[in-house]
Design a protein around this motif. Structure first.
Motif, PDB file in Angstrom:
ATOM      1  N   GLU A 112      -3.024  29.125   5.014  1.00 51.03           N
ATOM      2  CA  GLU A 112      -2.492  27.982   5.752  1.00 51.03           C
ATOM      3  C   GLU A 112      -1.606  27.177   4.810  1.00 51.03           C
ATOM      4  O   GLU A 112      -1.915  27.031   3.628  1.00 51.03           O
ATOM      5  N   THR A 113      -0.524  26.659   5.345  1.00 46.96           N
ATOM      6  CA  THR A 113       0.362  25.783   4.580  1.00 46.96           C
ATOM      7  C   THR A 113       0.504  24.469   5.334  1.00 46.96           C
ATOM      8  O   THR A 113       0.751  24.467   6.531  1.00 46.96           O
ATOM      9  N   ALA A 114       0.331  23.376   4.618  1.00 41.57           N
ATOM     10  CA  ALA A 114       0.468  22.052   5.223  1.00 41.57           C
ATOM     11  C   ALA A 114       1.433  21.233   4.370  1.00 41.57           C
ATOM     12  O   ALA A 114       1.538  21.429   3.156  1.00 41.57           O
ATOM     13  N   PHE A 115       2.133  20.321   5.025  1.00 44.69           N
ATOM     14  CA  PHE A 115       3.066  19.439   4.326  1.00 44.69           C
ATOM     15  C   PHE A 115       2.647  17.994   4.524  1.00 44.69           C
ATOM     16  O   PHE A 115       2.153  17.614   5.582  1.00 44.69           O
ATOM     17  N   TYR A 116       2.857  17.206   3.486  1.00 43.42           N
ATOM     18  CA  TYR A 116       2.541  15.784   3.501  1.00 43.42           C
ATOM     19  C   TYR A 116       3.748  15.019   2.976  1.00 43.42           C
ATOM     20  O   TYR A 116       4.520  15.545   2.166  1.00 43.42           O
ATOM     21  N   ILE A 117       3.890  13.785   3.410  1.00 45.74           N
ATOM     22  CA  ILE A 117       4.922  12.895   2.869  1.00 45.74           C
ATOM     23  C   ILE A 117       4.215  11.716   2.224  1.00 45.74           C
ATOM     24  O   ILE A 117       3.114  11.336   2.638  1.00 45.74           O
ATOM     25  N   ALA A 118       4.845  11.155   1.199  1.00 47.45           N
ATOM     26  CA  ALA A 118       4.235  10.042   0.467  1.00 47.45           C
ATOM     27  C   ALA A 118       5.281   8.973   0.181  1.00 47.45           C
ATOM     28  O   ALA A 118       6.457   9.281  -0.020  1.00 47.45           O
ATOM     29  N   THR A 119       4.820   7.735   0.143  1.00 41.13           N
ATOM     30  CA  THR A 119       5.718   6.618  -0.132  1.00 41.13           C
ATOM     31  C   THR A 119       5.900   6.378  -1.627  1.00 41.13           C
ATOM     32  O   THR A 119       6.583   5.452  -2.020  1.00 41.13           O
ATOM     33  N   THR A 120       5.284   7.216  -2.437  1.00 42.32           N
ATOM     34  CA  THR A 120       5.428   7.110  -3.883  1.00 42.32           C
ATOM     35  C   THR A 120       5.503   8.504  -4.493  1.00 42.32           C
ATOM     36  O   THR A 120       4.984   9.454  -3.924  1.00 42.32           O
ATOM     37  N   ASP A 121       6.134   8.598  -5.642  1.00 45.53           N
ATOM     38  CA  ASP A 121       6.162   9.872  -6.350  1.00 45.53           C
ATOM     39  C   ASP A 121       5.611   9.722  -7.765  1.00 45.53           C
ATOM     40  O   ASP A 121       5.912  10.501  -8.651  1.00 45.53           O
ATOM     41  N   ILE A 122       4.755   8.726  -7.962  1.00 47.74           N
ATOM     42  CA  ILE A 122       4.191   8.488  -9.298  1.00 47.74           C
ATOM     43  C   ILE A 122       2.993   9.388  -9.595  1.00 47.74           C
ATOM     44  O   ILE A 122       2.563   9.469 -10.730  1.00 47.74           O
ATOM     45  N   PHE A 123       2.480  10.070  -8.571  1.00 45.19           N
ATOM     46  CA  PHE A 123       1.309  10.914  -8.776  1.00 45.19           C
ATOM     47  C   PHE A 123       1.712  12.353  -9.064  1.00 45.19           C
ATOM     48  O   PHE A 123       2.746  12.830  -8.601  1.00 45.19           O
ATOM     49  N   SER A 124       0.859  13.040  -9.806  1.00 48.05           N
ATOM     50  CA  SER A 124       1.073  14.467 -10.053  1.00 48.05           C
ATOM     51  C   SER A 124       0.538  15.256  -8.859  1.00 48.05           C
ATOM     52  O   SER A 124      -0.144  14.710  -7.988  1.00 48.05           O
TER      53      SER A 124
ATOM     54  N   ILE B  92       0.842  -1.190   0.000  1.00 46.65           N
ATOM     55  CA  ILE B  92       0.000   0.000   0.000  1.00 46.65           C
ATOM     56  C   ILE B  92       0.881   1.246   0.000  1.00 46.65           C
ATOM     57  O   ILE B  92       1.857   1.323   0.726  1.00 46.65           O
ATOM     58  N   GLU B  93       0.512   2.216  -0.811  1.00 47.21           N
ATOM     59  CA  GLU B  93       1.186   3.505  -0.797  1.00 47.21           C
ATOM     60  C   GLU B  93       0.475   4.406   0.204  1.00 47.21           C
ATOM     61  O   GLU B  93      -0.736   4.332   0.363  1.00 47.21           O
ATOM     62  N   VAL B  94       1.226   5.278   0.877  1.00 46.51           N
ATOM     63  CA  VAL B  94       0.691   6.077   1.968  1.00 46.51           C
ATOM     64  C   VAL B  94       0.996   7.550   1.754  1.00 46.51           C
ATOM     65  O   VAL B  94       2.083   7.907   1.312  1.00 46.51           O
ATOM     66  N   VAL B  95       0.020   8.409   2.070  1.00 50.05           N
ATOM     67  CA  VAL B  95       0.208   9.855   2.109  1.00 50.05           C
ATOM     68  C   VAL B  95      -0.174  10.297   3.513  1.00 50.05           C
ATOM     69  O   VAL B  95      -1.293  10.045   3.955  1.00 50.05           O
ATOM     70  N   LEU B  96       0.764  10.927   4.227  1.00 51.59           N
ATOM     71  CA  LEU B  96       0.543  11.339   5.613  1.00 51.59           C
ATOM     72  C   LEU B  96       0.848  12.815   5.797  1.00 51.59           C
ATOM     73  O   LEU B  96       1.820  13.323   5.240  1.00 51.59           O
ATOM     74  N   GLN B  97       0.028  13.480   6.613  1.00 57.66           N
ATOM     75  CA  GLN B  97       0.309  14.874   6.927  1.00 57.66           C
ATOM     76  C   GLN B  97       1.417  14.943   7.969  1.00 57.66           C
ATOM     77  O   GLN B  97       1.448  14.163   8.914  1.00 57.66           O
ATOM     78  N   VAL B  98       2.332  15.874   7.773  1.00 58.33           N
ATOM     79  CA  VAL B  98       3.409  16.104   8.731  1.00 58.33           C
ATOM     80  C   VAL B  98       2.948  17.219   9.660  1.00 58.33           C
ATOM     81  O   VAL B  98       2.637  18.317   9.204  1.00 58.33           O
ATOM     82  N   LYS B  99       2.884  16.908  10.936  1.00 53.31           N
ATOM     83  CA  LYS B  99       2.378  17.880  11.914  1.00 53.31           C
ATOM     84  C   LYS B  99       3.473  18.256  12.896  1.00 53.31           C
ATOM     85  O   LYS B  99       4.590  17.777  12.820  1.00 53.31           O
ATOM     86  N   GLY B 100       3.121  19.101  13.837  1.00 51.61           N
ATOM     87  CA  GLY B 100       4.073  19.635  14.796  1.00 51.61           C
ATOM     88  C   GLY B 100       4.700  18.612  15.713  1.00 51.61           C
ATOM     89  O   GLY B 100       5.748  18.874  16.305  1.00 51.61           O
ATOM     90  N   ASN B 101       4.092  17.428  15.865  1.00 55.80           N
ATOM     91  CA  ASN B 101       4.693  16.412  16.730  1.00 55.80           C
ATOM     92  C   ASN B 101       5.912  15.752  16.085  1.00 55.80           C
ATOM     93  O   ASN B 101       6.624  15.009  16.740  1.00 55.80           O
ATOM     94  N   GLN B 102       6.154  16.011  14.816  1.00 57.01           N
ATOM     95  CA  GLN B 102       7.367  15.558  14.113  1.00 57.01           C
ATOM     96  C   GLN B 102       8.163  16.814  13.738  1.00 57.01           C
ATOM     97  O   GLN B 102       8.289  17.167  12.572  1.00 57.01           O
ATOM     98  N   LYS B 103       8.693  17.499  14.746  1.00 55.30           N
ATOM     99  CA  LYS B 103       9.304  18.818  14.541  1.00 55.30           C
ATOM    100  C   LYS B 103      10.445  18.806  13.536  1.00 55.30           C
ATOM    101  O   LYS B 103      10.519  19.657  12.659  1.00 55.30           O
TER     102      LYS B 103
END
Length: 166
Positions: free
Chosen positions: A102-114, A13-24
């Motif tokens: 507002e600005t939010a950041f996410y990390i993903a286990t794949t880069d095949i998506f636009s 499974i590929e995952v997209v997760l929001q990076v929040k303040g608890n991962q400084k």
């Protein structure tokens, strides 16, 4: 991090997760990426959300391989996504638009998506959050639950109760 590895290993499974303040440290590194490298994809989405709100979302996708996120993340993360939200909400009292950014950041286990596809993935997550999790938290006070043994059984009963009410 262990959850990501387990999902990739067992279910592919590929995952997209929001990076929040608890991962400084990770959030700090993600905020520096747009200053360091060029995005591989960008999209701008305009929309009228609800009747008094206009939203502009700009989604940027960056290849992680051009940037070091740290030993823990380098093996599993392939993309970093930046989402800028600019919102104008009409205030009926003052008869003016209130602006917010507002600005939010996410990390993903794949880069095949636009960036457009990542934006759709992120939006669909919030659809689930708003229609299900928020209702469970507010109506059933699930966040305040003190049940620690077999919580999945109570969660199943809550889902059943919500479905009956709907």
């Amino acid at each position: 991090m262990k959850t990501i590895a387990k999902l990739k290993e067992t279910k592919n499974i590929e995952v997209v997760l929001q990076v929040k303040g608890n991962q400084k440290k990770l959030l700090e590194k993600c905020t520096r990426i747009p200053e360091s490298i060029q995005q591989y994809s960008k999209t701008v989405q305009l929309g009228k959300r609800e009747r008094n709100r206009i939203e502009k979302r700009t989604v940027y996708a960056f290849h992680k391989d051009a940037y070091d996120l740290g030993d823990v993340w380098n093996d599993s993360i392939q993309a970093v996504i930046k989402v800028e939200r600019k919102t104008k909400t009409f205030n009926t009292t003052t008869k003016h638009f209130d602006r917010s950014e507002e600005t939010a950041f996410y990390i993903a286990t794949t880069d095949i998506f636009s960036a457009k596809e990542f934006g759709a993935i992120i939006r669909s997550h919030w659809g689930i959050e708003n229609s299900n999790h928020y209702v469970r938290d507010v109506s059933l006070k699930e966040d305040f639950s003190r049940i620690r043994k077999n919580p999945e059984n109570i969660a199943l009963l809550r889902s059943f109760a919500l479905n009956l009410m709907r």
